[in-house]
Design a protein around this motif. Structure first.
Motif, PDB file in Angstrom:
ATOM      1  N   ASN A  11      73.548  12.060 -20.116  1.00  0.00           N
ATOM      2  CA  ASN A  11      74.274  13.301 -20.325  1.00  0.00           C
ATOM      3  C   ASN A  11      73.285  14.446 -20.539  1.00  0.00           C
ATOM      4  O   ASN A  11      72.127  14.231 -20.888  1.00  0.00           O
ATOM      5  N   HIS A  12      73.727  15.670 -20.310  1.00  0.00           N
ATOM      6  CA  HIS A  12      72.842  16.829 -20.366  1.00  0.00           C
ATOM      7  C   HIS A  12      72.136  16.960 -21.714  1.00  0.00           C
ATOM      8  O   HIS A  12      70.962  17.356 -21.779  1.00  0.00           O
ATOM      9  N   GLU A  13      72.830  16.648 -22.783  1.00  0.00           N
ATOM     10  CA  GLU A  13      72.248  16.814 -24.118  1.00  0.00           C
ATOM     11  C   GLU A  13      71.036  15.908 -24.340  1.00  0.00           C
ATOM     12  O   GLU A  13      70.186  16.196 -25.169  1.00  0.00           O
ATOM     13  N   ALA A  14      70.950  14.823 -23.587  1.00  0.00           N
ATOM     14  CA  ALA A  14      69.853  13.859 -23.761  1.00  0.00           C
ATOM     15  C   ALA A  14      68.745  14.042 -22.729  1.00  0.00           C
ATOM     16  O   ALA A  14      67.783  13.268 -22.705  1.00  0.00           O
ATOM     17  N   GLN A  15      68.837  15.070 -21.894  1.00  0.00           N
ATOM     18  CA  GLN A  15      67.878  15.231 -20.790  1.00  0.00           C
ATOM     19  C   GLN A  15      66.447  15.413 -21.278  1.00  0.00           C
ATOM     20  O   GLN A  15      65.535  14.704 -20.839  1.00  0.00           O
ATOM     21  N   ASP A  16      66.222  16.389 -22.172  1.00  0.00           N
ATOM     22  CA  ASP A  16      64.855  16.684 -22.603  1.00  0.00           C
ATOM     23  C   ASP A  16      64.221  15.502 -23.329  1.00  0.00           C
ATOM     24  O   ASP A  16      63.061  15.151 -23.085  1.00  0.00           O
ATOM     25  N   SER A  17      64.987  14.873 -24.219  1.00  0.00           N
ATOM     26  CA  SER A  17      64.460  13.727 -24.958  1.00  0.00           C
ATOM     27  C   SER A  17      64.131  12.580 -24.012  1.00  0.00           C
ATOM     28  O   SER A  17      63.097  11.910 -24.157  1.00  0.00           O
ATOM     29  N   SER A  18      64.989  12.349 -23.020  1.00  0.00           N
ATOM     30  CA  SER A  18      64.759  11.266 -22.064  1.00  0.00           C
ATOM     31  C   SER A  18      63.512  11.529 -21.226  1.00  0.00           C
ATOM     32  O   SER A  18      62.691  10.620 -20.999  1.00  0.00           O
ATOM     33  N   GLY A 155      56.382  25.110 -10.813  1.00  0.00           N
ATOM     34  CA  GLY A 155      56.525  26.483 -11.275  1.00  0.00           C
ATOM     35  C   GLY A 155      57.945  26.885 -11.590  1.00  0.00           C
ATOM     36  O   GLY A 155      58.209  28.037 -11.941  1.00  0.00           O
ATOM     37  N   ASP A 156      58.899  25.948 -11.476  1.00  0.00           N
ATOM     38  CA  ASP A 156      60.291  26.305 -11.703  1.00  0.00           C
ATOM     39  C   ASP A 156      60.751  26.047 -13.127  1.00  0.00           C
ATOM     40  O   ASP A 156      61.920  26.220 -13.451  1.00  0.00           O
ATOM     41  N   HIS A 157      59.838  25.660 -14.023  1.00  0.00           N
ATOM     42  CA  HIS A 157      60.224  25.422 -15.407  1.00  0.00           C
ATOM     43  C   HIS A 157      60.422  26.754 -16.121  1.00  0.00           C
ATOM     44  O   HIS A 157      59.718  27.730 -15.835  1.00  0.00           O
ATOM     45  N   PRO A 158      61.384  26.845 -17.052  1.00  0.00           N
ATOM     46  CA  PRO A 158      61.625  28.117 -17.756  1.00  0.00           C
ATOM     47  C   PRO A 158      60.386  28.697 -18.423  1.00  0.00           C
ATOM     48  O   PRO A 158      60.227  29.922 -18.471  1.00  0.00           O
ATOM     49  N   THR A 159      59.503  27.845 -18.931  1.00  0.00           N
ATOM     50  CA  THR A 159      58.316  28.364 -19.609  1.00  0.00           C
ATOM     51  C   THR A 159      57.398  29.095 -18.629  1.00  0.00           C
ATOM     52  O   THR A 159      56.795  30.118 -18.968  1.00  0.00           O
ATOM     53  N   THR A 160      57.297  28.575 -17.396  1.00  0.00           N
ATOM     54  CA  THR A 160      56.476  29.241 -16.380  1.00  0.00           C
ATOM     55  C   THR A 160      57.091  30.579 -15.988  1.00  0.00           C
ATOM     56  O   THR A 160      56.394  31.588 -15.876  1.00  0.00           O
ATOM     57  N   GLY A 273      55.843  27.141 -23.675  1.00  0.00           N
ATOM     58  CA  GLY A 273      55.813  25.689 -23.828  1.00  0.00           C
ATOM     59  C   GLY A 273      56.357  25.295 -25.184  1.00  0.00           C
ATOM     60  O   GLY A 273      56.185  24.166 -25.636  1.00  0.00           O
ATOM     61  N   ILE A 274      57.040  26.234 -25.843  1.00  0.00           N
ATOM     62  CA  ILE A 274      57.491  26.070 -27.225  1.00  0.00           C
ATOM     63  C   ILE A 274      58.996  25.818 -27.239  1.00  0.00           C
ATOM     64  O   ILE A 274      59.769  26.628 -26.725  1.00  0.00           O
ATOM     65  N   ILE A 275      59.418  24.718 -27.827  1.00  0.00           N
ATOM     66  CA  ILE A 275      60.849  24.471 -27.957  1.00  0.00           C
ATOM     67  C   ILE A 275      61.404  25.315 -29.101  1.00  0.00           C
ATOM     68  O   ILE A 275      60.679  25.727 -30.008  1.00  0.00           O
ATOM     69  N   GLU A 276      62.706  25.608 -29.046  1.00  0.00           N
ATOM     70  CA  GLU A 276      63.356  26.470 -30.032  1.00  0.00           C
ATOM     71  C   GLU A 276      63.046  26.046 -31.467  1.00  0.00           C
ATOM     72  O   GLU A 276      62.758  26.882 -32.327  1.00  0.00           O
ATOM     73  N   GLU A 277      63.087  24.732 -31.707  1.00  0.00           N
ATOM     74  CA  GLU A 277      62.934  24.234 -33.069  1.00  0.00           C
ATOM     75  C   GLU A 277      61.554  24.526 -33.652  1.00  0.00           C
ATOM     76  O   GLU A 277      61.396  24.542 -34.880  1.00  0.00           O
ATOM     77  N   ASP A 299      64.817  30.866 -23.099  1.00  0.00           N
ATOM     78  CA  ASP A 299      65.401  30.414 -21.838  1.00  0.00           C
ATOM     79  C   ASP A 299      65.624  28.913 -21.899  1.00  0.00           C
ATOM     80  O   ASP A 299      64.677  28.123 -21.941  1.00  0.00           O
ATOM     81  N   ASN A 300      66.884  28.531 -21.943  1.00  0.00           N
ATOM     82  CA  ASN A 300      67.264  27.119 -21.835  1.00  0.00           C
ATOM     83  C   ASN A 300      66.549  26.237 -22.854  1.00  0.00           C
ATOM     84  O   ASN A 300      66.072  25.141 -22.539  1.00  0.00           O
ATOM     85  N   GLY A 301      66.474  26.730 -24.113  1.00  0.00           N
ATOM     86  CA  GLY A 301      65.887  25.931 -25.184  1.00  0.00           C
ATOM     87  C   GLY A 301      64.389  26.094 -25.341  1.00  0.00           C
ATOM     88  O   GLY A 301      63.785  25.459 -26.208  1.00  0.00           O
ATOM     89  N   TRP A 302      63.774  26.947 -24.510  1.00  0.00           N
ATOM     90  CA  TRP A 302      62.342  27.185 -24.578  1.00  0.00           C
ATOM     91  C   TRP A 302      62.072  28.623 -24.996  1.00  0.00           C
ATOM     92  O   TRP A 302      62.908  29.502 -24.797  1.00  0.00           O
ATOM     93  N   VAL A 303      60.906  28.877 -25.553  1.00  0.00           N
ATOM     94  CA  VAL A 303      60.573  30.195 -26.082  1.00  0.00           C
ATOM     95  C   VAL A 303      59.207  30.642 -25.570  1.00  0.00           C
ATOM     96  O   VAL A 303      58.277  29.836 -25.474  1.00  0.00           O
ATOM     97  N   CYS A 304      59.108  31.923 -25.250  1.00  0.00           N
ATOM     98  CA  CYS A 304      57.834  32.549 -24.878  1.00  0.00           C
ATOM     99  C   CYS A 304      57.569  33.676 -25.878  1.00  0.00           C
ATOM    100  O   CYS A 304      58.440  34.527 -26.117  1.00  0.00           O
ATOM    101  N   ILE A 305      56.380  33.679 -26.467  1.00  0.00           N
ATOM    102  CA  ILE A 305      56.028  34.648 -27.501  1.00  0.00           C
ATOM    103  C   ILE A 305      54.817  35.447 -27.033  1.00  0.00           C
ATOM    104  O   ILE A 305      53.866  34.891 -26.491  1.00  0.00           O
TER     105      ILE A 305
END
Length: 312
Positions: A11-18, A155-160, A273-277, A299-305
């Motif tokens: 399921n989508h909620e488990a994507q990043d952890s998987s 290059g399609d990752h939100p952090t990029t 490359g920073i997750i929200e948490e 963007d989609n659970g990721w952060v750019c500072i």
């Protein structure tokens, strides 16, 4: 040498952890097939229009295909991966499934290329696979020709994307830039396309440096980018106007002080490359070090500072 493709549906909620678990167990790359891609309007004003085949996607959730060296893959490794995946708190066991198949070397070399097409990654930057032809929409569009190889992202990752947007906003031709953990070299190429004359790209991984140099050659900027191996900024003696680091939060935390010391007065630290948490922890550390936070994007659970060096 052959490869094993381990395919799981979650399921989508488990994507990043998987994905993280598969990488922790030694996956040599992953492909994501998201059932949500079949929803909505598929026309993309920035790139090509694709006809997606529903048969290539799971009925629900996300299919993650992970690739392992056949010599290192075993039933024990598979069982350990599956058992670890089942411990994910957000995993929906009614969605979860897995399968495996062997791939010939040639299949593996080209499989991921089927998912990589030209796309607009930010307002000005378009990522173009080196094996595809592409015509710019206008003179303001900047094309990054990329062959990331099997070990690096396309290059399609939100952090990029967020880093490219920050580079568009803050990096000027007169700046000097150091790109830490350059990977495929995409962010250094972006700076070169903005006419930055002094760029240094470093990475701990010699394979990354090899791939980055090849991409610099493709983009006619090899002569303007200094490329070398290096462990973050630990051995860096030069001073720069901009430090860029799209890595992972715990690694970024290790280099915040070094980034501050490496920057000239009023210099900028662009980092993702920073997750929200983890973002608040990184922000507070940057502030304690002496950075003035001038931009935070999500963007989609990721952060750019983006932080600006403030002289003590």
């Amino acid at each position: 040498m052959n490869w094993v493709e381990l395919s799981i549906v979650v399921n989508h909620e488990a994507q990043d952890s998987s994905t993280n678990i598969l990488e922790d167990f030694g996956s040599n790359g992953v492909v994501i097939e998201d059932s949500d891609d079949l929803k909505g309007n598929l026309k993309d004003k920035f790139g090509e229009i694709y006809e997606l085949n529903p048969k290539d996607y799971p009925e629900q959730g996300v299919r993650i295909k992970a690739y392992f060296n056949e010599l290192e893959y075993s039933d024990e490794l598979k069982d350990n991966i599956i058992n670890t995946l089942k411990t994910i708190d957000t995993l929906n066991e009614h969605v979860f499934s897995f399968s495996e198949q062997s791939l010939q070397e040639q299949d593996w070399e080209n499989e991921w290329k089927n998912y990589f097409h030209p796309f607009r990654a930010s307002k000005r930057f378009t990522i173009v696979p080196s094996w595809e032809a592409y015509d710019r929409e206008n003179n303001d569009e900047l094309c990054i020709e990329l062959d990331p190889g099997m070990a690096f992202g396309t290059g399609d990752h939100p952090t990029t994307s967020m880093c490219l947007k920050a580079i568009e906003t803050y990096v000027k031709p007169e700046h000097s830039v150091i790109d830490v953990g350059t990977g495929s070299g995409i962010l250094s190429i972006a700076c070169s396309l903005l006419d930055v004359k002094r760029i240094k790209a470093i990475d701990l991984d010699e394979l990354a440096i090899k791939v980055a140099k090849e991409n610099f050659e493709k983009n006619d900027c090899a002569d303007t980018i200094e490329t070398t191996t290096g462990n973050l900024l630990q051995d860096e003696t030069g001073q720069y106007d901009v430090v860029i680091a799209n890595i992972l939060a715990h690694i970024i935390e290790e280099m915040i002080d070094d980034a501050y010391n490496t920057l000239n007065e009023d210099g900028l630290f662009i980092t993702s490359g920073i997750i929200e948490e983890k973002s608040n922890e990184i922000i507070e550390h940057m502030k304690r070090t002496g950075f003035n936070i001038i931009s935070i994007n999500h963007d989609n659970g990721w952060v750019c500072i983006v932080g600006e060096k403030v002289s003590n």
